[in-house]
Write an enzyme that holds these catalytic residues in place. Structure first.
Site, PDB file in Angstrom:
ATOM      1  N   VAL A 534     -11.270   4.879   0.561  1.00  0.00           N
ATOM      2  CA  VAL A 534     -11.481   3.675   1.375  1.00  0.00           C
ATOM      3  C   VAL A 534     -12.864   3.728   2.006  1.00  0.00           C
ATOM      4  O   VAL A 534     -13.265   4.766   2.544  1.00  0.00           O
ATOM      5  CB  VAL A 534     -10.420   3.572   2.490  1.00  0.00           C
ATOM      6  CG1 VAL A 534     -10.545   2.239   3.204  1.00  0.00           C
ATOM      7  CG2 VAL A 534      -9.035   3.742   1.925  1.00  0.00           C
ATOM      8  N   ASP A 645       5.888   5.195   0.787  1.00  0.00           N
ATOM      9  CA  ASP A 645       5.031   6.260   1.312  1.00  0.00           C
ATOM     10  C   ASP A 645       4.773   6.081   2.807  1.00  0.00           C
ATOM     11  O   ASP A 645       3.628   6.068   3.268  1.00  0.00           O
ATOM     12  CB  ASP A 645       3.713   6.310   0.526  1.00  0.00           C
ATOM     13  CG  ASP A 645       2.995   7.657   0.704  1.00  0.00           C
ATOM     14  OD1 ASP A 645       3.613   8.597   1.252  1.00  0.00           O
ATOM     15  OD2 ASP A 645       1.821   7.755   0.300  1.00  0.00           O
TER      16      ASP A 645
END
Ligand SMILES: *[C@@H]1O[C@H](CO)[C@@H](O)[C@H](O)[C@H]1NC(C)=O
Ligand SMILES: *[C@@H]1O[C@H](CO)[C@@H](O)[C@H](O)[C@H]1NC(C)=O
Ligand SMILES: *[C@@H]1O[C@H](CO)[C@@H](O)[C@H](O)[C@H]1NC(C)=O
Ligand SMILES: *[C@@H]1O[C@H](CO)[C@@H](O)[C@H](O)[C@H]1NC(C)=O
Ligand SMILES: *[C@@H]1O[C@H](CO)[C@@H](O)[C@H](O)[C@H]1NC(C)=O
Ligand SMILES: *[C@@H]1O[C@H](CO)[C@@H](O)[C@H](O)[C@H]1NC(C)=O
Ligand SMILES: *[C@@H]1O[C@H](CO)[C@@H](O)[C@H](O)[C@H]1NC(C)=O
Length: 809
Positions: A534, A645
C-alpha cells in the site's frame, strides 16, 4: 502540672482562633499597621459592625485581600477591597497608615503593592459604622474614603457621582475586575454594560435609565443615592428622584442593606437581618435588569454568557449559562465562559465520500436564538430546505427556522445566546455524529506495569521453549491440512447487473500513469499485506487535494478482467461508516490497483500493541464499530461479503478514532483464479477459525471467530499469541477462558483503571468473545447477535467451553 500545660495550650489555642482587633473606637493613628495573616487584628468601626483589614481568599489561604467587611455576621461579606485589578496580597504583606501617603500596602519583600491616592497630609483615619473608611487631614477634612472608590458594592449613605462606576468581580471568589459594570455616565445616563476584557471598552448598555436628554438637561441624572432607610434612587438635576428600589419592606434599623454588581451581570439589592441569631443570610429583594438573558444583545461581544453558550434565566432572575449539546466549556472551571464544539468545523474536503448527512446531525432547541450571529437569510423557504441548506454549507453552524418560511443561517462563534419564550422559532444546531474522544489515550504502561513486565520476562524463555513445539506443530498442521480451502460467498454469487462499467458506484477508473504520479512513483510505502503493498498518494478531488492509499495487488489475475471489475463493483457499493471507502481502481494490462481513502490514524494494531493504549471507553467504541461493520458486510449490503481476514492490522482508525474495516472483499477477489495460484490459507495465524483446517464449509462464522479473538485483544490490549509471557497466558483465547471460569477477569485488564471500574462491561465483552470463538461454527452467534450483546440490548448467556470439538465428538 499537666493541667497547667493544658490550660496554657488551650489559652494559646483560643488566642489563635479569636481574631484580635486593634481597637480604638474607630480611630486609627498614624503609624498603625496591619499584617496579612489568619486571625490577624483588623480595624473595627465603633459599633463593631464593619472591619477593615486582611481576609484570606476562600480558595487560596496564602493570598489575602485588603478589604472592608461586615464583621458581625457569619458570612463576613466583603463590601470593598483595595487595588481593583490585582487585589490579592501574599501572606505577611503589610499595610501601614502614613502621614504623607495615607494607606500603603507592601509585600513581605517591601515592594509597594498599592497606596491610597491622597492630597495633603493625613492626621488620622476612621472606620465608620456606615462601612466607610475615611482618611482625615489635620483640619479634619476628608482626604480619601472608601465610599469614593467603590468596587462592586454600594452601601446606605453612599452616593455615586457622574463618571463613577461599580465593577463586578471575575467570579464569586476571584476579585479581579470582571466583565460587568454599572456606571453613571457623565451625561447623566445610568447604564449597565459589559466590557471587553482586558480593555475597558464598554459595549452597548443592557440596561439604561435614558436620563441623558441633551435638549433638556434638567431631568438628567445627577447622582445615584442609597439612603439611610435602604432606598436606591437616581437623583435628577431638577432635584426630582427616579426611584430604583420600589419598596423597602422592613424597618431599616433591623437590617443591613447592600447593592452589588454581581459577577454574572445582575445588579442586586440585598438585605440581611442584623440579628445573627436567625439563620437567615442575605436575601435579594430587588434587581436590574429584569431579564439579563434577553436584555443584552451587543454587537462586539459574547453577551451575558461566553461564546457558543446559551443564557437561561433561573427562578432568581440570575443567568445560567449552558453549552449546547455537542459543545463543552473551554475552561471547565468557568461556567459562564465560552463553549467549543466537540468537532472542528472545516470546509476542507477531508471527509471524502461521506455525505454531510452521514457526518452531522441536528439538535433541535426550542425558543433558543443567537441573535447576532446571522450571515444569511433565506426566505421564503421550507423547513426541509433550510435543514438541507445548512447541512451542506460548511460555514453553517446553526439555522433558525421561524415564521413558517424564514431560514436564518448562523456562523461560529455564536454570540448572545439565550432561551426566551418570545423567540417563537426553532433552532437547529449542527453536531457531529460519532464520538470524538477528547483524550483518547491513557498513558500506560505505568511504572508498576513495567515492574510486572520485568518479572514476567524470566518466564519468557521457559515459556517459549515449552510453547515453541506446539506452535511449530500448529504451523505444520495449518500448512499441510489446508492447502485447498478458499473463501466463498455463502449466498450464491448473484451477478450484479453488469454493463461492464462501474459508473453506477461512483468509482473512479484511474490510469496506471495517474496513480504513478499520485504516489510519486510509488515512493511512500504505508504497509504490506497479504494482498500487496500500500502506498500513500494525493489526488485532486472536486477541486481540492486529498490523500489516498493505493493498494497494488500483487497476485495478478490473467483472465479475470470481468471478474475484477465485478468484485470491485461489489466493494464499491458498500457504504458504511465502519468500512474504509474505496474511491477507485486501476485495471490496466497486468496492473490491478485499488484506491482507498487515506486514514490518518493508522491501524488498530499499532495502538493496541504500541506504547499508547486506547482508553477502555474508546476500546469499547472500536469493538462495537468493528462489529457493526462486519454485520453490514454479512447481512446488510447487497452482496454478502465474508472478510476472511479480520485482525487488528486490517482495522484502520479515522480522525475521530472510528474503527474502519479494510481489505474486505479481497478474499474473493484474489481467489478467483485459485486453481492457478499457490493457495495459502486465507486469514492469519491466531485469528483463523478451525473450520479452515477441517473439511467444513466456509461461512460468515469464520469472521465471527476472528472477531472473537480480536475482541479479546481489544479488551486486554495484547496479541492473541504472545510468546513473551508465561505459558498459562501465552494463548489469549485459553487464558481468557481460564480467567472467566475462575472468576478472575480483572487479571485481563489489570493495569487499566478505567476498565477495572467497569467490570460489568468487561465481563459482558469477554463472554461475547467466548461465544464467538466456539469451535462449532453453529454455536457462534451471528454478527447481529454479537452487536446486540455488546450493546447490552440482549442478555449474554453463559458461554460453553471453546474447546476443540473433535475432543467431544
Ligand atoms: C478620633 O480622633 C479625632 C481627632 O483626633 C477626634 O476628634 C475624635 O473625637 C476621635 N474619635 C473617637 C471616637 O475617638
Ligand atoms: C459616619 O457615618 C454617618 C452615617 O452613618 C455619618 O453621619 C457620619 O458623619 C460619619 N462619620 C464620619 C467620621 O465620617
Ligand atoms: C482571577 O482571574 C484572573 C483573570 O482570569 C486571573 O489572572 C487570576 O489569576 C485569578 N486570581 C485568582 C486568585 O484566582
Ligand atoms: C424639561 O423637562 C422637565 C421635566 O420633564 C419639564 O418640566 C420641562 O418643561 C422641560 N423643559 C423644556 C424646555 O422642555
Ligand atoms: C429614602 O428614600 C425614600 C424614597 O425616596 C424616602 O421615602 C425616605 O424617606 C428616604 N429616607 C431617608 C432617611 O432619607
Ligand atoms: C433580635 O433578637 C432579639 C433577641 O434575641 C429579638 O427580641 C428581636 O426580635 C430580634 N430582631 C429581629 C429583627 O429579628
Ligand atoms: C458531540 O456531542 C454530541 C452530543 O453530546 C454527541 O451526540 C456526538 O456524538 C458528539 N460528536 C462527537 C464527534 O464526539
Amino acid at each position: 502540672m499537666a493541667s497547667v500545660i493544658l490550660v496554657f495550650f488551650s489559652l494559646i489555642f483560643l488566642h489563635t482562633l479569636t481574631p484580635v482587633n486593634a481597637q480604638t473606637g474607630g480611630n486609627i493613628t498614624i503609624g498603625a499597621s496591619l499584617t496579612a495573616a489568619e486571625n490577624s487584628p483588623s480595624w473595627l468601626s465603633p459599633s463593631g459592625e464593619f472591619a477593615f483589614g486582611f481576609q484570606p481568599l476562600k480558595n487560596d489561604r496564602e493570598l489575602f485581600l485588603l478589604s472592608i467587611w461586615y464583621d458581625k455576621i457569619p458570612e463576613k461579606t466583603i463590601v470593598w477591597w483595595a487595588n481593583g485589578d490585582s487585589p490579592t496580597a501574599p501572606r505577611d504583606s503589610k499595610l501601614e497608615l502614613t502621614a504623607n501617603s495615607g494607606l500603603v500596602l507592601t509585600n513581605p519583600q517591601g515592594d509597594e503593592l498599592w497606596r491610597s491616592s491622597i492630597i495633603g497630609t493625613i492626621a488620622y483615619a476612621f472606620m465608620n459604622d456606615s462601612g466607610n473608611f475615611v482618611l482625615f487631614d489635620s483640619s479634619s477634612m476628608r482626604a480619601w474614603e472608601s465610599f469614593g472608590n467603590p468596587t462592586d458594592t454600594i452601601l446606605p449613605t453612599q452616593t455615586l457621582e457622574r463618571g463613577w462606576l461599580l465593577s463586578s468581580r471575575r467570579s464569586e471568589t476571584n476579585f479581579s475586575g470582571g466583565r460587568f459594570r454599572l456606571r453613571l455616565r457623565q451625561d447623566g445616563n445610568l447604564v449597565l454594560t459589559t466590557i471587553n476584557l482586558p480593555t475597558d471598552y464598554a459595549n452597548e448598555p443592557y440596561y439604561e435609565t435614558k436620563t441623558n436628554d441633551a435638549t433638556n438637561t434638567s431631568s438628567n441624572g445627577h447622582q445615584v443615592v442609597f439612603n439611610q432607610s435602604g432606598y436606591l434612587y437616581l437623583q435628577l438635576m431638577n432635584d426630582q428622584r427616579l426611584p430604583l428600589t420600589r419598596r423597602v419592606e422592613t424597618s431599616a434599623s433591623n437590617f443591613y442593606y447592600r447593592a452589588t454588581m454581581n459577577f454574572d451581570g445582575v445588579f442586586i439589592q440585598y438585605q440581611h437581618p442584623k440579628n445573627s441569631s436567625g439563620n437567615e443570610g442575605w436575601t435579594a429583594f430587588w434587581s436590574l435588569p429584569d431579564n439579563i438573558c434577553s436584555a443584552s444583545s451587543v454587537s462586539a461581544s459574547s453577551g451575558t454568557c461566553g461564546y457558543n453558550s446559551i443564557c437561561r434565566l433561573n427562578g432568581e432572575r440570575r443567568p445560567v449559562c449552558e453549552c449546547p449539546r455537542g459543545y463543552s466549556l473551554i475552561d471547565p472551571n468557568d461556567r459562564y465562559g465560552s463553549c467549543k464544539p466537540n468537532f472542528t468545523q472545516t470546509c476542507e474536503d477531508d471527509e471524502l465520500g461521506r455525505s454531510p448527512e452521514d457526518l452531522y446531525d441536528y439538535e433541535e432547541l426550542t425558543d433558543t436564538d443567537w441573535p447576532t450571529s446571522d450571515y444569511e437569510l433565506l426566505t421564503p423557504f421550507t423547513e426541509e430546505g433550510c435543514r438541507r441548506s445548512c447541512l451542506h454549507d460548511c460555514m453553517c453552524a446553526v439555522v433558525i427556522f421561524r415564521a413558517g418560511d424564514m431560514c436564518w443561517k448562523k456562523k461560529l462563534p455564536l454570540s448572545n445566546g439565550r432561551v426566551d419564550s418570545n423567540i417563537n422559532g426553532k433552532a437547529l444546531i449542527k453536531i457531529r455524529k460519532g464520538k470524538v474522544p477528547p483524550n483518547p489515550f491513557d498513558r500506560f504502561p505505568d511504572p508498576e506495569n513495567e515492574k510486572k513486565r520485568k518479572s514476567r520476562e524470566n518466564l519468557i524463555i521457559v515459556g517459549s521453549v515449552l510453547l515453541g513445539g506446539s506452535v511449530l506443530f500448529n504451523f505444520i498442521l495449518v500448512g499441510s491440512v489446508c492447502l485447498c480451502f478458499f473463501c466463498v460467498y455463502r449466498k450464491e454469487y448473484k451477478p450484479i447487473p453488469r454493463n461492464d462499467s462501474v459508473a453506477e458506484t461512483n468509482l473512479r477508473c484511474f490510469s496506471f500513469k495517474e496513480l504513478q504520479e499520485a504516489t510519486n512513483g510509488f515512493k511512500e510505502e504505508l504497509g504490506k499485506g497479504a494482498f500487496g503493498v500500500v502506498y500513500k498518494g494525493t489526488i485532486n478531488h472536486t477541486g481540492s487535494t486529498i490523500l489516498i492509499a493505493v493498494k497494488k495487488l500483487n497476485t495478478l489475475i490473467h483472465d479475470g478482467e470481468k471478474e475484477f471489475k465485478a468484485e470491485v463493483n461489489v466493494i464499491g457499493q458498500t457504504h458504511h461508516k465502519n468500512l474504509v471507502r474505496l474511491l477507485g481502481f486501476c485495471d490496466e494490462g497486468l496492473q490491478r490497483l485499488l484506491v482507498y481513502e487515506f486514514l490518518s490514524n493508522g491501524t488498530l494494531a499499532s495502538y493496541l500493541f504500541g506504547e499508547l493504549k486506547p482508553s477502555w471507553s474508546l476500546r469499547t467504541e472500536i469493538a462495537l464499530g468493528i462489529a457493526r461493520g462486519l454485520l453490514y458486510l454479512h447481512e446488510e449490503c447487497s452482496t454478502q461479503i465474508i472478510h476472511c481476514d479480520i485482525k487488528p492490522q486490517n482495522i484502520l482508525l479515522d480522525d475521530y478514532y472510528n474503527a474502519r474495516i479494510s481489505d474486505f472483499g479481497l478474499a474473493k477477489l484474489l481467489l478467483l483464479n485459485q486453481s492457478q495460484t499457490h493457495t495459502a490459507i486465507r486469514g492469519t495465524k491466531g485469528y483463523v477459525a478451525p473450520e479452515w483446517f477441517r473439511n467444513l464449509p466456509i461461512t460468515v462464522k469464520v469472521d465471527v471467530y476472528s472477531f472473537g479473538v480480536l475482541l479479546l485483544e481489544i479488551i486486554c490490549c495484547r496479541r492473541s499469541v504472545d510468546m513473551e509471557i508465561n505459558e498459562a497466558e501465552a494463548l489469549l483465547t485459553e487464558w481468557a477462558y481460564d480467567c472467566y471460569c475462575e472468576g478472575v477477569l480483572d487479571a485481563l485488564v489489570e493495569f487499566d483503571k478505567e476498565a477495572l471500574n467497569d467490570m460489568k462491561k468487561v465481563t459482558r465483552f469477554v463472554m461475547v468473545a467466548i461465544w464467538c470463538i466456539q469451535e462449532d461454527p453453529s454455536l457462534r452467534p451471528t454478527m447481529k447477535k454479537v452487536t446486540q450483546m455488546l450493546e447490552g440490548v440482549v442478555e449474554v448467556l453463559v458461554p460453553p467451553c471453546p474447546c476443540p470439538f473433535n475432543a467431544t465428538n
